[in-house]
Design a protein around this motif. Structure first.
Motif, PDB file in Angstrom:
ATOM      1  N   THR A  29      37.050   2.410  14.266  1.00  0.00           N
ATOM      2  CA  THR A  29      36.522   3.548  15.350  1.00  0.00           C
ATOM      3  C   THR A  29      36.304   4.962  14.539  1.00  0.00           C
ATOM      4  O   THR A  29      37.334   5.093  13.683  1.00  0.00           O
ATOM      5  CB  THR A  29      36.944   3.625  16.385  1.00  0.00           C
ATOM      6  N   ILE A  30      35.273   5.558  14.977  1.00  0.00           N
ATOM      7  CA  ILE A  30      35.438   6.985  14.646  1.00  0.00           C
ATOM      8  C   ILE A  30      35.675   7.869  15.736  1.00  0.00           C
ATOM      9  O   ILE A  30      35.036   7.777  16.664  1.00  0.00           O
ATOM     10  CB  ILE A  30      33.806   7.290  13.982  1.00  0.00           C
ATOM     11  N   ASP A  31      36.687   8.770  15.213  1.00  0.00           N
ATOM     12  CA  ASP A  31      36.984   9.460  16.237  1.00  0.00           C
ATOM     13  C   ASP A  31      36.143  11.061  16.557  1.00  0.00           C
ATOM     14  O   ASP A  31      36.552  12.001  15.843  1.00  0.00           O
ATOM     15  CB  ASP A  31      38.418  10.007  16.064  1.00  0.00           C
ATOM     16  N   VAL A  32      35.034  11.034  17.463  1.00  0.00           N
ATOM     17  CA  VAL A  32      34.468  12.029  17.849  1.00  0.00           C
ATOM     18  C   VAL A  32      34.106  12.380  19.068  1.00  0.00           C
ATOM     19  O   VAL A  32      34.110  11.079  19.692  1.00  0.00           O
ATOM     20  CB  VAL A  32      32.896  11.807  17.250  1.00  0.00           C
ATOM     21  N   ASP A  33      34.487  13.218  19.798  1.00  0.00           N
ATOM     22  CA  ASP A  33      34.326  13.432  21.143  1.00  0.00           C
ATOM     23  C   ASP A  33      33.226  13.936  21.826  1.00  0.00           C
ATOM     24  O   ASP A  33      32.857  13.375  22.896  1.00  0.00           O
ATOM     25  CB  ASP A  33      35.519  14.558  21.618  1.00  0.00           C
ATOM     26  N   GLU A  34      32.226  14.435  20.941  1.00  0.00           N
ATOM     27  CA  GLU A  34      31.126  14.996  21.415  1.00  0.00           C
ATOM     28  C   GLU A  34      30.041  13.905  21.587  1.00  0.00           C
ATOM     29  O   GLU A  34      30.244  12.886  20.776  1.00  0.00           O
ATOM     30  CB  GLU A  34      30.503  16.074  20.745  1.00  0.00           C
ATOM     31  N   ARG A  35      28.909  13.947  22.354  1.00  0.00           N
ATOM     32  CA  ARG A  35      27.911  13.141  22.425  1.00  0.00           C
ATOM     33  C   ARG A  35      27.310  13.254  20.841  1.00  0.00           C
ATOM     34  O   ARG A  35      27.481  14.623  20.508  1.00  0.00           O
ATOM     35  CB  ARG A  35      26.866  13.121  23.447  1.00  0.00           C
ATOM     36  N   ASP A  36      26.447  12.602  20.267  1.00  0.00           N
ATOM     37  CA  ASP A  36      25.663  12.865  19.139  1.00  0.00           C
ATOM     38  C   ASP A  36      24.980  14.217  19.007  1.00  0.00           C
ATOM     39  O   ASP A  36      25.014  14.743  17.917  1.00  0.00           O
ATOM     40  CB  ASP A  36      24.772  11.647  18.812  1.00  0.00           C
ATOM     41  N   ALA A  37      24.246  14.492  20.292  1.00  0.00           N
ATOM     42  CA  ALA A  37      23.388  15.555  20.184  1.00  0.00           C
ATOM     43  C   ALA A  37      24.169  16.860  20.002  1.00  0.00           C
ATOM     44  O   ALA A  37      23.579  17.991  19.762  1.00  0.00           O
ATOM     45  CB  ALA A  37      22.584  15.570  21.342  1.00  0.00           C
ATOM     46  N   ASP A  38      25.338  16.860  20.356  1.00  0.00           N
ATOM     47  CA  ASP A  38      26.224  18.033  20.433  1.00  0.00           C
ATOM     48  C   ASP A  38      27.140  18.219  19.323  1.00  0.00           C
ATOM     49  O   ASP A  38      27.943  19.010  19.390  1.00  0.00           O
ATOM     50  CB  ASP A  38      26.874  18.102  21.839  1.00  0.00           C
TER      51      ASP A  38
END
Length: 255
Positions: A29-38
């Motif tokens: 998995t890729i650790d990204v908290d924001e939705r893609d648009a943000d």
């Protein structure tokens, strides 16, 4: 008609960094908290956007290569934060205040159930989708809840029609379009008349680098565009800004 398209990829984003790190670590998995648009630009991405100002400032507002006197330049942009930050930062650094039209059709490709999964993550957690992608090919595979390249190409065709309508109504002959690697690759596909096979072969050997500029031009009355430059980053080198290579859409470099 629009005679010159200048396609700008956004600068390095925090998600670019996280995705590259996850692939290198063989994570699922890729650790990204924001939705893609943000997802915002990283520090390097901001530096790249500032360096892009030198290129933007160097555009001759009174001439378009191969043009016939029209001098208008329009600015269109993906609604995603990283794209808006890129062109807004560059314009501000260049002392420009253009009207930037934000259009949702220029958003990044939606990955649906594969979002935030690495290649290994897809194989382990969604093996049925890995098999479908292998069978259908990179161009036509549409993950559940997401889009295929063909879907994005439809968005691109719609935007290009609107750009030509804009040119008919104004003196606009040049468009600076800021978006994402998949969108830029598919603009090149649509404008140059590539086949599916041509596109996949081109994508295997070419990367849409962060904050790069791709230039397409066409002669009056021509159906197809000429690819003049692809993913040019000379402006980054001239300003001692970092050059980064990240796959935003993992299918942009078919494996």
């Amino acid at each position: 008609m629009i005679r010159e398209l200048l396609l700008v990829r956004h600068g390095e984003s925090t998600a670019n960094v996280a995705a590259t790190a996850a692939e290198a670590a063989d994570s699922e998995t890729i650790d990204v908290d924001e939705r893609d648009a943000d997802v915002p630009l990283s520090e390097k991405g901001i530096a790249q956007a500032r360096a892009l100002a030198s290129w933007l400032d160097g555009l001759d507002p009174g001439a378009v290569a191969g043009g016939d006197g029209g001098s208008g330049t329009a600015f269109w942009c993906s609604p995603y934060l990283r794209a808006r930050q890129t062109i807004e930062t560059a314009a501000d650094e260049a002392g420009l205040d253009p009207t930037i039209r934000v259009d949702e059709r220029l958003r990044d490709r939606e990955l649906g159930v594969l979002d935030l999964l690495t290649r290994r993550g897809v194989e382990v957690r969604r093996p049925e989708e890995a098999a479908r992608r292998h069978r259908l090919g990179k161009f036509y595979h549409r993950p559940p809840g997401g889009e295929s390249w063909a879907d994005v190409a439809l968005r691109v065709r719609s935007v290009l029609r609107d750009l030509d309508d804009l040119a008919d109504e104004t003196d606009t002959q040049r468009v600076v379009l800021t978006a994402h690697d998949a969108v830029i690759m598919l603009v090149v596909y649509v404008c140059t008349g590539m086949s599916e096979e041509d596109l996949l072969e081109f994508a295997r050997g070419n990367t849409v680098t962060n904050a790069s500029v791709t230039t397409l031009r066409r002669e009056a009355g021509a159906s197809w565009w000429t690819l003049d430059r692809f993913a040019d980053v000379d402006h980054l080198a001239e300003q001692d800004a970092p050059v980064t290579v990240h796959e935003g859409d993992r299918d942009v470099r078919p494996h």
